[in-house]
Design a protein around this motif. Structure first.
Motif, mmCIF file in Angstrom:
data_model
loop_
_atom_site.group_PDB
_atom_site.id
_atom_site.type_symbol
_atom_site.label_atom_id
_atom_site.label_comp_id
_atom_site.label_asym_id
_atom_site.label_seq_id
_atom_site.Cartn_x
_atom_site.Cartn_y
_atom_site.Cartn_z
ATOM 1 N N UNK A 167 0.825 -1.206 0.000
ATOM 2 C CA UNK A 167 0.000 0.000 0.000
ATOM 3 C C UNK A 167 0.860 1.258 0.000
ATOM 4 N N UNK A 168 1.919 1.243 0.816
ATOM 5 C CA UNK A 168 2.815 2.406 0.874
ATOM 6 C C UNK A 168 3.571 2.578 -0.435
ATOM 7 N N UNK A 169 4.000 1.465 -1.015
ATOM 8 C CA UNK A 169 4.727 1.513 -2.283
ATOM 9 C C UNK A 169 3.845 2.102 -3.380
ATOM 10 N N UNK A 170 2.606 1.644 -3.449
ATOM 11 C CA UNK A 170 1.687 2.138 -4.481
ATOM 12 C C UNK A 170 1.468 3.634 -4.338
ATOM 13 N N UNK A 171 1.334 4.119 -3.109
ATOM 14 C CA UNK A 171 1.096 5.546 -2.889
ATOM 15 C C UNK A 171 2.300 6.369 -3.354
ATOM 16 N N UNK A 172 3.509 5.945 -2.989
ATOM 17 C CA UNK A 172 4.710 6.686 -3.371
ATOM 18 C C UNK A 172 4.884 6.686 -4.882
ATOM 19 N N UNK A 173 4.660 5.545 -5.518
ATOM 20 C CA UNK A 173 4.806 5.466 -6.974
ATOM 21 C C UNK A 173 3.805 6.391 -7.659
ATOM 22 N N UNK A 174 2.573 6.410 -7.172
ATOM 23 C CA UNK A 174 1.552 7.284 -7.771
ATOM 24 C C UNK A 174 1.959 8.746 -7.654
ATOM 25 N N UNK A 175 2.472 9.134 -6.489
ATOM 26 C CA UNK A 175 2.860 10.528 -6.298
ATOM 27 C C UNK A 175 4.015 10.915 -7.215
ATOM 28 N N UNK A 176 4.957 10.003 -7.417
ATOM 29 C CA UNK A 176 6.088 10.280 -8.305
ATOM 30 C C UNK A 176 5.622 10.354 -9.749
ATOM 31 N N UNK A 177 4.768 9.414 -10.145
ATOM 32 C CA UNK A 177 4.307 9.368 -11.534
ATOM 33 C C UNK A 177 3.404 10.548 -11.879
ATOM 34 N N UNK A 178 2.722 11.094 -10.872
ATOM 35 C CA UNK A 178 1.754 12.155 -11.113
ATOM 36 C C UNK A 178 2.429 13.454 -11.514
ATOM 37 N N UNK A 179 3.669 13.654 -11.092
ATOM 38 C CA UNK A 179 4.372 14.901 -11.352
ATOM 39 C C UNK A 179 5.374 14.699 -12.477
ATOM 40 N N UNK A 180 5.155 15.394 -13.603
ATOM 41 C CA UNK A 180 6.075 15.262 -14.725
ATOM 42 C C UNK A 180 7.457 15.793 -14.381
ATOM 43 N N UNK A 181 7.528 16.690 -13.408
ATOM 44 C CA UNK A 181 8.815 17.254 -13.026
ATOM 45 C C UNK A 181 9.509 16.489 -11.925
ATOM 46 N N UNK A 182 8.942 15.345 -11.510
ATOM 47 C CA UNK A 182 9.567 14.555 -10.453
ATOM 48 C C UNK A 182 10.947 14.099 -10.900
ATOM 49 N N UNK A 183 11.838 13.930 -9.932
ATOM 50 C CA UNK A 183 13.234 13.639 -10.264
ATOM 51 C C UNK A 183 13.501 12.156 -10.487
ATOM 52 N N UNK A 184 12.510 11.298 -10.244
ATOM 53 C CA UNK A 184 12.757 9.863 -10.263
ATOM 54 C C UNK A 184 11.958 9.134 -11.340
ATOM 55 N N UNK A 185 12.538 8.042 -11.802
ATOM 56 C CA UNK A 185 11.835 7.099 -12.669
ATOM 57 C C UNK A 185 11.890 5.746 -11.974
ATOM 58 N N UNK A 186 10.730 5.274 -11.551
ATOM 59 C CA UNK A 186 10.670 4.010 -10.810
ATOM 60 C C UNK A 186 10.832 2.846 -11.791
ATOM 61 N N UNK A 187 11.913 2.096 -11.638
ATOM 62 C CA UNK A 187 12.152 0.954 -12.536
ATOM 63 C C UNK A 187 11.817 -0.369 -11.872
#
Length: 487
Positions: A167-187
């Motif tokens: 559940x925590x992983x899904x939330x963090x991934x969604x927040x990162x993916x939602x922002x085009x300017x986020x610094x990370x790409x989750x692989x």
């Protein structure tokens, strides 16, 4: 679909981005600092090589002093880590560090010039400082726009693995993916007792690359840049400590997605006591000097905007009156700070019988939570659709800001029927004045889920700052150009 075994060349490229981008920023900083310092000399002495000042009876070349000023400024910009990969491209920390480095440099220079009785400070402070700070800030903003465009295509991103409970992983991934300017790409992701090869999150299939017990080994094998620990994984602090040890010797950073979801960085201070790191969390303050400054800012900006926008107000009022019968302005009771009600002004975007017609539309509600929203609301007039799309209907609220009912930035002003349905924690939205714009408006508006709207508003209530308000106002202007969720 992402593949775990990314080509080595691609991984190497992702590791070079920070160094390459830092070089670009450095060249830009040198050019701006040098230009503004040279300009100060030319303005004072003209184009000459004979400029000099006197120190203890000796003539000192003004160009030498100028070079020392430039070097000191560039040193401070570096010392304040304004080009750190952790702050560039996201948030306001980069701009704050630029301003802080500049203030420190010129503050110390002023003291040195005063002690040595060098008559050089005037031209530097009048010309170099304001132009330099403005130029550095503007250049960082332009580089950030370029970086954001690159990141939309998957470039200049740090490759990351997210670790924790599902559940925590899904939330963090969604927040990162939602922002085009986020610094990370989750692989990839890592969870306890992982049995699946892929995890689908909002339609994107992300590889499950590791069990939570072998994260470090997989991070080393994939050569990732960042390991993000989401929430509180099984094993707690011992797991995080061991993971940090295991990541030693790799290029990967360890990042913690804190469970203090509504606490911003400036409110968190770590104070070690005999080897025990104590985390101090400042309680939010709803009175005091900071709020006085916010009120002064509201009065100045709202008053100026009303004067400038008067011609536009007149045009919009005529269009509203021409489009449908009724007054140009619409007054509606809203709930403000501490539950006090006030009459909020808007340009009328609906027919005059809108309130009476609402009862028959409640069954079609498409809004989130206690909000009533209808994408194709039959009560909205033709000109009203345009006004709502670009948020022009809300401009009269500048008057509410000027008289103190609202603030320029704050939570969305709710209706009384909405407040009556609030859970106890949601009522914290009423601890400060509602805003003409805010986190809700720049993050999707009516497209947001109710829980997300509440989370954003509560985060703002407890962590707002004047710098953050300026960022939100700027993002509001950008959002008006490409409106999302406005209906």
């Amino acid at each position: 679909m992402d593949v775990v075994g990314a080509p080595a060349a691609s991984r190497a490229k992702s590791k070079r981005w920070a160094r390459h981008y830092r070089t670009l920023l450095q060249l830009s900083d040198v050019a701006i600092v040098t230009t503004t310092v040279v300009l100060a000399v030319v303005v004072r002495f003209g184009v000459t090589t004979d400029a000099a000042v006197t120190l203890a009876g000796h003539a000192i070349d003004y160009w030498l002093i100028s070079a020392l000023v430039a070097l000191a400024w560039l040193f401070a910009i570096g010392a304040y880590r304004t080009r750190d990969a952790r702050v560039v491209g996201v948030g306001s920390a980069e701009y704050k560090r630029i301003v802080a480095a500049s203030l420190t440099t010129f503050g110390l220079l002023a003291i040195v010039f005063f002690v040595l009785k060098l008559d050089v400070a005037r031209s530097f402070f009048v010309i170099t400082f304001p132009l330099g700070v403005g130029g550095l800030t503007a250049s960082r903003w332009m580089w950030r726009q370029w970086l954001t465009r690159q990141r939309k295509f998957g470039h200049y991103l740090s490759q990351a693995i997210v670790v924790g409970r599902r559940r925590d992983v899904e939330y963090v991934v969604r927040q990162i993916e939602k922002k085009s300017g986020a610094a990370y790409r989750v692989i990839g992701i890592a969870t306890k007792n992982a049995r699946e090869s892929y995890q689908s999150i909002d339609g994107r299939s992300i590889p499950v690359v590791a069990d939570i017990d072998n994260v470090a080994a997989v991070a080393r094998e994939l050569e990732v840049d960042v390991v993000i620990v989401a929430g509180q994984p099984a094993g707690g602090s011992h797991f995080i400590q061991n993971l940090g040890w295991d990541l030693e010797g790799t290029n990967a950073e360890l990042v913690l997605a804190s469970r203090l979801t509504n606490v911003a960085g400036p409110r968190i201070h770590v104070r070690p006591v005999e080897g025990l790191p104590l985390m101090h969390v400042e309680l939010p303050q709803f009175e005091g000097g900071k709020h006085v400054v916010k009120r002064a800012f509201d009065i100045v900006v709202a008053g100026g905007a009303l004067l400038i926008l008067l011609p536009l107000f007149a045009v919009l009022a005529i269009l509203v009156r021409t489009d449908s019968p009724g007054p140009a302005l619409f007054k509606q009771e809203r709930v403000g700070r501490n539950g006090r009600t006030f009459k909020m002004l808007k340009f009328r975007s609906m027919v005059t019988t809108a309130e009476d017609d609402l009862e028959g539309l409640l069954a079609k509600n498409q809004g989130a939570g206690v909000l009533f929203k209808l994408r194709d609301d039959p009560r909205v007039t033709e000109i009203g659709r345009v006004l709502r799309k670009y948020s022009l209907d809300e401009l009269p609220q500048l008057w509410n800001v000027l008289v103190g009912d609202m603030s320029l930035v704050g939570p969305r002003p709710p209706l009384m029927r909405e407040v009556e349905q609030y859970e106890s924690h949601v009522r914290r939205r009423l601890f400060i004045k509602p805003g003409l714009t805010g986190m809700w408006q720049i993050n999707g508006r009516s497209n947001l889920a109710w829980d997300e709207s509440v989370r954003l508003d509560l985060y703002y209530v407890e962590n707002w700052s004047l710098t953050g308000d300026l960022v939100i106002i700027w993002r509001t202007v950008q959002a008006m150009k490409q409106p999302t969720g406005a209906y």
